[in-house]
Design a protein around this motif. Structure first.
Motif, PDB file in Angstrom:
ATOM      1  N   TYR A  43       0.856  -1.176   0.000  1.00 51.89           N
ATOM      2  CA  TYR A  43       0.000   0.000   0.000  1.00 51.89           C
ATOM      3  C   TYR A  43       0.894   1.229   0.000  1.00 51.89           C
ATOM      4  N   VAL A  44       0.536   2.202  -0.834  1.00 58.97           N
ATOM      5  CA  VAL A  44       1.366   3.391  -1.035  1.00 58.97           C
ATOM      6  C   VAL A  44       0.515   4.626  -0.790  1.00 58.97           C
ATOM      7  N   SER A  45       0.959   5.509   0.097  1.00 58.31           N
ATOM      8  CA  SER A  45       0.287   6.804   0.236  1.00 58.31           C
ATOM      9  C   SER A  45       0.855   7.708  -0.855  1.00 58.31           C
ATOM     10  N   ASP A  46      -0.039   8.311  -1.636  1.00 55.83           N
ATOM     11  CA  ASP A  46       0.377   9.093  -2.795  1.00 55.83           C
ATOM     12  C   ASP A  46      -0.201  10.500  -2.701  1.00 55.83           C
ATOM     13  N   GLY A  47       0.662  11.467  -2.423  1.00 55.89           N
ATOM     14  CA  GLY A  47       0.232  12.854  -2.274  1.00 55.89           C
ATOM     15  C   GLY A  47      -0.281  13.468  -3.557  1.00 55.89           C
ATOM     16  N   GLY A  48       0.230  13.044  -4.688  1.00 57.28           N
ATOM     17  CA  GLY A  48      -0.209  13.604  -5.964  1.00 57.28           C
ATOM     18  C   GLY A  48      -1.634  13.243  -6.320  1.00 57.28           C
ATOM     19  N   THR A  49      -2.026  12.010  -6.040  1.00 50.63           N
ATOM     20  CA  THR A  49      -3.400  11.575  -6.328  1.00 50.63           C
ATOM     21  C   THR A  49      -4.295  11.693  -5.104  1.00 50.63           C
ATOM     22  N   LYS A  50      -3.706  12.060  -3.957  1.00 45.52           N
ATOM     23  CA  LYS A  50      -4.428  12.204  -2.688  1.00 45.52           C
ATOM     24  C   LYS A  50      -5.169  10.924  -2.328  1.00 45.52           C
TER      25      LYS A  50
END
Length: 116
Positions: A43-50
């Motif tokens: 699982y990846v937290s992705d700031g660009g896609t929120k």
């Protein structure tokens, strides 16, 4: 070992000898936090896609949960719930294995890094 490359939007795999290879980059914008579940999904937290993205062992990327604002660190509990430090909302969100998102806790200052 795995690492998120925020600038290139990729997840890197670091082998025992120190060799670095690109694990996955499709669908990622600004990855930061990483956590594995018991089934080996990343699982990846992705700031660009929120959002929180799920990467299967076969490298298939899908959206697991959305609605975050600068999601950072993540951790799973023993029941399979994922906790996400959502720095932009000043909250820690709890996501069940079914993808149901609730606010677990709030705070009054932005977290740069936090262990839950």
């Amino acid at each position: 070992m795995y690492g998120a490359n925020y600038c290139s939007g990729s997840i890197l795999k670091i082998g025992p000898s120190g060799a670095v290879s690109k694990f996955v980059s499709t669908g990622l914008s600004h990855p930061s936090g990483l956590a594995f579940d018991g089934a080996g999904n990343l699982y990846v937290s992705d700031g660009g896609t929120k959002s929180i993205l799920k990467v299967t062992p076969g490298k298939v990327v899908s959206t697991f949960a959305t609605g975050f604002n600068n999601p950072l660190g993540m951790v799973f509990d023993s029941s399979g719930n994922l906790y996400v430090a959502d720095n932009g909302h000043w909250a820690v969100s709890k996501i069940t294995s079914a993808g149901v998102v609730t606010t677990f806790a709030t705070y009054k200052f932005p977290l740069l890094s936090k262990t839950i």
